[in-house]
Write a protein that holds these residues in place. Structure first.
Motif, PDB file in Angstrom:
ATOM      1  N   THR A 176       0.823  -1.206   0.000  1.00 21.72           N
ATOM      2  CA  THR A 176       0.000   0.000   0.000  1.00 21.72           C
ATOM      3  C   THR A 176       0.858   1.257   0.000  1.00 21.72           C
ATOM      4  O   THR A 176       1.987   1.263   0.490  1.00 21.72           O
ATOM      5  CB  THR A 176      -0.933   0.030   1.227  1.00 21.72           C
ATOM      6  N   ASP A 177       0.298   2.312  -0.552  1.00 25.42           N
ATOM      7  CA  ASP A 177       1.002   3.586  -0.661  1.00 25.42           C
ATOM      8  C   ASP A 177       1.450   4.118   0.701  1.00 25.42           C
ATOM      9  O   ASP A 177       2.505   4.715   0.822  1.00 25.42           O
ATOM     10  CB  ASP A 177       0.089   4.600  -1.358  1.00 25.42           C
ATOM     11  N   GLY A 178       0.698   3.841   1.744  1.00 22.57           N
ATOM     12  CA  GLY A 178       1.016   4.332   3.081  1.00 22.57           C
ATOM     13  C   GLY A 178       2.195   3.632   3.748  1.00 22.57           C
ATOM     14  O   GLY A 178       2.647   4.061   4.813  1.00 22.57           O
ATOM     15  N   GLU A 179       2.732   2.566   3.151  1.00 14.34           N
ATOM     16  CA  GLU A 179       3.839   1.827   3.765  1.00 14.34           C
ATOM     17  C   GLU A 179       5.149   2.606   3.789  1.00 14.34           C
ATOM     18  O   GLU A 179       6.025   2.311   4.579  1.00 14.34           O
ATOM     19  CB  GLU A 179       4.070   0.499   3.031  1.00 14.34           C
ATOM     20  N   VAL A 180       5.286   3.587   2.895  1.00 18.33           N
ATOM     21  CA  VAL A 180       6.515   4.386   2.854  1.00 18.33           C
ATOM     22  C   VAL A 180       6.140   5.824   3.199  1.00 18.33           C
ATOM     23  O   VAL A 180       5.552   6.542   2.399  1.00 18.33           O
ATOM     24  CB  VAL A 180       7.205   4.328   1.470  1.00 18.33           C
ATOM     25  N   ALA A 181       6.473   6.224   4.417  1.00 20.81           N
ATOM     26  CA  ALA A 181       6.144   7.566   4.896  1.00 20.81           C
ATOM     27  C   ALA A 181       7.061   8.606   4.255  1.00 20.81           C
ATOM     28  O   ALA A 181       8.140   8.280   3.742  1.00 20.81           O
ATOM     29  CB  ALA A 181       6.288   7.616   6.414  1.00 20.81           C
ATOM     30  N   THR A 182       6.652   9.850   4.293  1.00 23.27           N
ATOM     31  CA  THR A 182       7.470  10.949   3.794  1.00 23.27           C
ATOM     32  C   THR A 182       8.799  10.977   4.534  1.00 23.27           C
ATOM     33  O   THR A 182       8.850  10.896   5.755  1.00 23.27           O
ATOM     34  CB  THR A 182       6.733  12.286   3.976  1.00 23.27           C
ATOM     35  N   GLY A 183       9.882  11.022   3.765  1.00 21.21           N
ATOM     36  CA  GLY A 183      11.222  11.039   4.337  1.00 21.21           C
ATOM     37  C   GLY A 183      11.737   9.668   4.758  1.00 21.21           C
ATOM     38  O   GLY A 183      12.815   9.560   5.324  1.00 21.21           O
ATOM     39  N   ALA A 184      10.972   8.613   4.460  1.00 22.58           N
ATOM     40  CA  ALA A 184      11.360   7.259   4.891  1.00 22.58           C
ATOM     41  C   ALA A 184      11.816   6.407   3.706  1.00 22.58           C
ATOM     42  O   ALA A 184      11.600   6.752   2.549  1.00 22.58           O
ATOM     43  CB  ALA A 184      10.192   6.573   5.585  1.00 22.58           C
ATOM     44  N   THR A 185      12.440   5.294   4.049  1.00 22.42           N
ATOM     45  CA  THR A 185      12.913   4.314   3.071  1.00 22.42           C
ATOM     46  C   THR A 185      12.475   2.936   3.535  1.00 22.42           C
ATOM     47  O   THR A 185      12.523   2.630   4.722  1.00 22.42           O
ATOM     48  CB  THR A 185      14.454   4.351   2.985  1.00 22.42           C
ATOM     49  N   LYS A 186      12.028   2.097   2.584  1.00 24.07           N
ATOM     50  CA  LYS A 186      11.589   0.739   2.928  1.00 24.07           C
ATOM     51  C   LYS A 186      12.234  -0.248   1.970  1.00 24.07           C
ATOM     52  O   LYS A 186      12.242  -0.052   0.762  1.00 24.07           O
ATOM     53  CB  LYS A 186      10.061   0.629   2.852  1.00 24.07           C
ATOM     54  N   LEU A 187      12.773  -1.316   2.551  1.00 25.52           N
ATOM     55  CA  LEU A 187      13.387  -2.386   1.782  1.00 25.52           C
ATOM     56  C   LEU A 187      12.371  -3.508   1.594  1.00 25.52           C
ATOM     57  O   LEU A 187      11.817  -4.019   2.563  1.00 25.52           O
ATOM     58  CB  LEU A 187      14.630  -2.914   2.518  1.00 25.52           C
ATOM     59  N   TYR A 188      12.128  -3.880   0.344  1.00 21.47           N
ATOM     60  CA  TYR A 188      11.253  -4.999   0.011  1.00 21.47           C
ATOM     61  C   TYR A 188      12.166  -6.162  -0.381  1.00 21.47           C
ATOM     62  O   TYR A 188      12.549  -6.318  -1.543  1.00 21.47           O
ATOM     63  CB  TYR A 188      10.304  -4.614  -1.129  1.00 21.47           C
ATOM     64  N   ARG A 189      12.550  -6.961   0.607  1.00 24.58           N
ATOM     65  CA  ARG A 189      13.546  -8.024   0.420  1.00 24.58           C
ATOM     66  C   ARG A 189      13.148  -9.032  -0.651  1.00 24.58           C
ATOM     67  O   ARG A 189      13.962  -9.427  -1.481  1.00 24.58           O
ATOM     68  CB  ARG A 189      13.806  -8.737   1.735  1.00 24.58           C
ATOM     69  N   ASP A 190      11.902  -9.489  -0.608  1.00 29.91           N
ATOM     70  CA  ASP A 190      11.462 -10.528  -1.541  1.00 29.91           C
ATOM     71  C   ASP A 190      11.473 -10.052  -2.989  1.00 29.91           C
ATOM     72  O   ASP A 190      11.627 -10.859  -3.904  1.00 29.91           O
ATOM     73  CB  ASP A 190      10.070 -11.040  -1.177  1.00 29.91           C
ATOM     74  N   ALA A 191      11.301  -8.756  -3.203  1.00 26.14           N
ATOM     75  CA  ALA A 191      11.258  -8.208  -4.566  1.00 26.14           C
ATOM     76  C   ALA A 191      12.607  -7.637  -5.000  1.00 26.14           C
ATOM     77  O   ALA A 191      12.756  -7.217  -6.149  1.00 26.14           O
ATOM     78  CB  ALA A 191      10.185  -7.122  -4.647  1.00 26.14           C
ATOM     79  N   ASN A 192      13.594  -7.581  -4.098  1.00 25.76           N
ATOM     80  CA  ASN A 192      14.902  -6.969  -4.377  1.00 25.76           C
ATOM     81  C   ASN A 192      14.749  -5.514  -4.820  1.00 25.76           C
ATOM     82  O   ASN A 192      15.349  -5.079  -5.808  1.00 25.76           O
ATOM     83  CB  ASN A 192      15.691  -7.767  -5.425  1.00 25.76           C
ATOM     84  N   VAL A 193      13.941  -4.775  -4.068  1.00 24.28           N
ATOM     85  CA  VAL A 193      13.670  -3.371  -4.377  1.00 24.28           C
ATOM     86  C   VAL A 193      13.695  -2.565  -3.080  1.00 24.28           C
ATOM     87  O   VAL A 193      13.247  -3.036  -2.041  1.00 24.28           O
ATOM     88  CB  VAL A 193      12.283  -3.201  -5.054  1.00 24.28           C
ATOM     89  N   VAL A 194      14.226  -1.333  -3.164  1.00 22.45           N
ATOM     90  CA  VAL A 194      14.145  -0.385  -2.068  1.00 22.45           C
ATOM     91  C   VAL A 194      13.404   0.844  -2.592  1.00 22.45           C
ATOM     92  O   VAL A 194      13.609   1.263  -3.729  1.00 22.45           O
ATOM     93  CB  VAL A 194      15.539  -0.012  -1.501  1.00 22.45           C
ATOM     94  N   VAL A 195      12.503   1.383  -1.762  1.00 22.49           N
ATOM     95  CA  VAL A 195      11.705   2.551  -2.149  1.00 22.49           C
ATOM     96  C   VAL A 195      11.874   3.625  -1.090  1.00 22.49           C
ATOM     97  O   VAL A 195      11.847   3.339   0.109  1.00 22.49           O
ATOM     98  CB  VAL A 195      10.209   2.183  -2.292  1.00 22.49           C
ATOM     99  N   SER A 196      12.034   4.859  -1.545  1.00 23.61           N
ATOM    100  CA  SER A 196      12.083   5.991  -0.616  1.00 23.61           C
ATOM    101  C   SER A 196      11.083   7.044  -1.079  1.00 23.61           C
ATOM    102  O   SER A 196      10.739   7.126  -2.260  1.00 23.61           O
ATOM    103  CB  SER A 196      13.491   6.580  -0.547  1.00 23.61           C
ATOM    104  N   ARG A 197      10.601   7.834  -0.099  1.00 22.21           N
ATOM    105  CA  ARG A 197       9.650   8.906  -0.407  1.00 22.21           C
ATOM    106  C   ARG A 197      10.271  10.220   0.041  1.00 22.21           C
ATOM    107  O   ARG A 197      10.604  10.395   1.214  1.00 22.21           O
ATOM    108  CB  ARG A 197       8.318   8.682   0.292  1.00 22.21           C
ATOM    109  N   ALA A 198      10.434  11.139  -0.909  1.00 26.50           N
ATOM    110  CA  ALA A 198      11.006  12.452  -0.632  1.00 26.50           C
ATOM    111  C   ALA A 198      10.005  13.312   0.137  1.00 26.50           C
ATOM    112  O   ALA A 198       8.824  12.972   0.266  1.00 26.50           O
ATOM    113  CB  ALA A 198      11.397  13.126  -1.942  1.00 26.50           C
TER     114      ALA A 198
END
Length: 141
Positions: free
Chosen positions: A49-71
């Protein structure tokens, strides 16, 4: 030769029979043909969900080999977490630093830039967007 024992016929045959089985077991444990994980997803990946990455935060999605950050402006940025040095999947995020378990390369999760060698190339940036309230990373080209 004195002092050397000669293996029995049974021991020689048993060893010959087990050698291919051991090789298959090792091949089954490898991540790919060359030992590396795919550098990017092969199709769009629903990360959550869009709410999983808060403003200024970074989240690692291990199973997908992806990291997402929100400015701070709410925009998202995504990178493959497959190390550009040897293709190892990175499963460790310390703050905004990704640490590769294979050879110790470190990357900035916000920019993909190399922080510590042996890697010399930055992480691959992936297109990312919010679709129907879900974060979706694409392979790009």
């Amino acid at each position: 030769m004195p002092g050397r024992t000669v293996p029995s016929r049974r021991t020689v045959l048993r060893s010959a029979a087990l050698t291919p089985v051991a090789g298959l077991g090792l091949a089954a444990c490898s991540p790919g043909d060359d030992g590396a994980a795919p550098a990017r997803p092969t199709a769009p990946v629903d990360l959550g969900t869009d709410g999983e990455v808060a403003t200024g935060a970074t989240k690692l999605y291990r199973d997908a080999n992806v990291v997402v950050s929100r400015a701070e402006d709410g925009s998202l940025k995504a990178f493959s977490t497959v190390c550009t040095h040897a293709g190892c999947p990175i499963k460790k995020l310390q703050g905004t630093k990704l640490v590769c378990p294979c050879h110790g390369s470190e990357f900035d999760a916000l920019t993909g830039e190399v922080l510590h060698a042996p890697a010399t190339a930055p992480l691959i940036e992936l297109p990312v967007e919010v679709k129907q309230g879900r974060i979706v990373a694409s392979p790009g080209i």
